[in-house]
Motif scaffolding. Structure first.
Motif, short mmCIF file in Angstrom:
data_model
loop_
_atom_site.label_atom_id
_atom_site.label_comp_id
_atom_site.label_asym_id
_atom_site.label_seq_id
_atom_site.Cartn_x
_atom_site.Cartn_y
_atom_site.Cartn_z
N ASN A 1 31.03 44.09 -85.19
CA ASN A 1 32.00 43.84 -84.11
C ASN A 1 33.10 44.89 -84.06
OD1 ASN A 1 31.64 41.69 -82.25
ND2 ASN A 1 31.72 40.25 -83.95
N HIS A 2 33.13 45.79 -85.05
CA HIS A 2 34.15 46.82 -85.07
C HIS A 2 33.79 47.98 -84.13
CE1 HIS A 2 35.55 45.60 -89.40
NE2 HIS A 2 35.92 44.74 -88.48
N ASN A 3 34.81 48.65 -83.64
CA ASN A 3 34.60 49.86 -82.84
C ASN A 3 34.01 50.97 -83.71
OD1 ASN A 3 35.64 52.64 -81.90
ND2 ASN A 3 35.98 51.37 -80.10
N VAL A 4 33.01 51.68 -83.17
CA VAL A 4 32.41 52.79 -83.92
C VAL A 4 32.39 54.06 -83.05
CG1 VAL A 4 31.04 51.45 -85.56
CG2 VAL A 4 30.09 51.93 -83.31
N ASP A 5 33.50 54.31 -82.41
CA ASP A 5 33.61 55.48 -81.52
C ASP A 5 34.31 56.67 -82.16
OD1 ASP A 5 32.31 54.18 -79.49
OD2 ASP A 5 34.14 53.42 -78.55
N HIS A 6 34.46 56.65 -83.49
CA HIS A 6 35.17 57.74 -84.14
C HIS A 6 34.38 58.30 -85.34
CE1 HIS A 6 38.23 55.29 -82.05
NE2 HIS A 6 38.69 56.48 -81.70
N PRO A 7 33.18 58.86 -85.09
CA PRO A 7 32.39 59.43 -86.19
C PRO A 7 33.09 60.64 -86.79
CG PRO A 7 31.46 60.07 -84.07
CD PRO A 7 32.54 59.07 -83.77
N VAL A 8 32.83 60.89 -88.08
CA VAL A 8 33.45 62.04 -88.75
C VAL A 8 32.40 63.06 -89.21
CG1 VAL A 8 35.52 60.77 -89.45
CG2 VAL A 8 33.54 60.81 -90.99
N SER A 9 31.17 62.92 -88.72
CA SER A 9 30.13 63.91 -88.99
C SER A 9 29.15 63.93 -87.82
CB SER A 9 29.37 63.60 -90.29
OG SER A 9 28.58 62.44 -90.14
N LEU A 10 28.45 65.03 -87.66
CA LEU A 10 27.43 65.10 -86.61
C LEU A 10 26.32 64.09 -86.89
CD1 LEU A 10 26.23 66.49 -84.07
CD2 LEU A 10 25.03 68.01 -85.63
N TYR A 11 25.97 63.95 -88.16
CA TYR A 11 24.94 62.96 -88.54
C TYR A 11 25.32 61.59 -88.00
CZ TYR A 11 22.31 59.70 -91.45
OH TYR A 11 21.53 58.67 -91.88
N ALA A 12 26.56 61.18 -88.24
CA ALA A 12 27.02 59.87 -87.76
C ALA A 12 26.98 59.80 -86.24
CB ALA A 12 28.44 59.60 -88.26
N ALA A 13 27.35 60.88 -85.59
CA ALA A 13 27.35 60.91 -84.12
C ALA A 13 25.94 60.74 -83.57
CB ALA A 13 27.97 62.21 -83.61
N THR A 14 24.95 61.33 -84.25
CA THR A 14 23.56 61.18 -83.77
C THR A 14 23.08 59.75 -83.95
OG1 THR A 14 22.52 61.86 -85.88
CG2 THR A 14 22.97 63.60 -84.27
N LYS A 15 23.52 59.09 -85.02
CA LYS A 15 23.11 57.71 -85.26
C LYS A 15 23.75 56.76 -84.25
CE LYS A 15 20.22 58.15 -88.63
NZ LYS A 15 18.81 57.77 -88.40
N LYS A 16 25.01 56.98 -83.94
CA LYS A 16 25.65 56.20 -82.88
C LYS A 16 24.94 56.45 -81.55
CE LYS A 16 28.88 54.17 -80.32
NZ LYS A 16 28.90 52.71 -80.13
#
Length: 343
Positions: free
Chosen positions: A150-165
């Protein structure tokens, strides 16, 4: 689940020669599914490890393997056309947070283009359920713990994380447009036998046994929700028949952000018991019977301080209860490591 009913069910596992893919394939083979595995067998880490996993899988009659890269759309389409899968579990991805900083295009090819190829194939060859690997890294620098879907996940700190989002967003769009039931799994620091050599526990074991110092980032003050691989794949197995249906009256102001009006769902899948890195290292030392020489370092770019999974919806939906302690899990890893490397 009655294994007799699984014999005619075809499951595609992408990344089958990978760490989680190997363990999941082994479990589903034992449950008598017809398992088709694909992997591009890239050299991001020691290919001999992937070949070792694959050799064990190939011993089973109800497993078949194709060397295919996810970004090869024609090969993916041909595979789907010829097999007509009941279920697809997409575990193939370019892994690693730190590697994404120096090799961004590897992540675009595998985690974005490759995933769209899987989605398109499921669109053109409908499946009962598509499950795919996301990651706890999507929580980025979130401070509130445990991490909730339920938490916001709009602030990735790596490209890897951004691809998973991005995978989660793409899955949602396809779930809504084409009614493909999709479930995203945010894995929390999976470890165990046949693991990846770029993971901390593997690197630590390697270094300690060879008398080399280990790098301890953020002075050992990081925490990870280390989750034993058998607990992870048991959870995936139980989710396979649980295809999300969507809620026609879904209201994002009231309802869980992990579900939707589309047949879409996101789960955290972790141990729900974060362990400090220093404690983790001390358990490895105990299992090896040898002390580590430590080099304390600052936090690395792209790393997060803590991961901690809220798995309450997984407990509710499939009675998910990780049962492997860190001592037991690392003991099994060390036993495997010594056997595999003949130590």
């Amino acid at each position: 689940m009655d294994t007799n009913s699984n014999k005619n069910l075809k499951v595609l596992i992408t990344g089958a020669a990978g760490f989680i893919g190997y363990h999941l394939s082994t479990l589903l083979i034992g449950k008598e599914y017809q398992v088709i595995g694909i992997d591009n067998m890239n050299d991001y880490y020691d290919v001999a490890l992937k070949e070792g996993r694959l050799a064990l899988l190939k011993k089973h009659e109800n497993f078949s393997f194709y060397k295919i890269d996810l970004k090869d759309k024609e090969a993916i389409d041909d595979l789907f056309n010829s097999h007509k899968f009941d279920y697809v579990i997409n575990l193939a991805a370019q892994a690693g947070v730190r590697y994404s900083i120096t090799n961004p295009y590897a992540y675009v090819d595998s985690n974005l283009i490759g995933f769209v190829n899987i989605l398109e194939a499921c669109r053109n060859n409908p499946v009962k359920h598509l499950l795919y690997a996301s990651s706890s890294s999507v929580y980025g620098g979130n401070k509130e713990a445990p991490f909730s879907t339920n938490h916001n996940v709009d602030h990735p700190v790596s490209l890897y994380a951004a691809t998973k989002k991005s995978n989660e967003l793409l899955a949602h769009a396809y779930s809504e447009l084409y009614k493909i039931p999709t479930t995203g799994l945010r894995f929390f620091t999976v470890y165990g036998p046949w693991g990846r050599p770029d993971m901390a526990y593997f690197l630590f074991t390697d270094a300690i046994l060879s008398g080399q110092p280990i790098k301890v980032f953020n002075h050992g003050k990081m925490e990870r929700d280390f989750t034993y691989v058998d607990d992870i794949v048991e959870g995936i197995y139980k989710l396979i028949p649980l295809a999300p249906r969507g809620k026609p009256d879904y209201d994002e102001t009231k309802d869980d952000l992990s579900s939707s009006f589309a047949p879409y769902k996101i789960y955290n899948i972790g141990n729900n018991q974060p362990v400090q890195l220093e404690k983790f290292i001390s358990v490895i030392e105990d299992k090896l019977g040898k002390k580590a020489e430590k080099i304390y370092m600052k936090m690395q770019t792209g790393d997060v301080l803590r991961t901690y999974a809220d798995v309450s919806d997984l407990e509710r939906d499939i009675n998910f209860k990780p049962s492997t302690s860190i001592e037991s899990g690392l003991g099994k890893f060390v036993d495997w490591y010594k056997d595999f490397y003949k130590i």
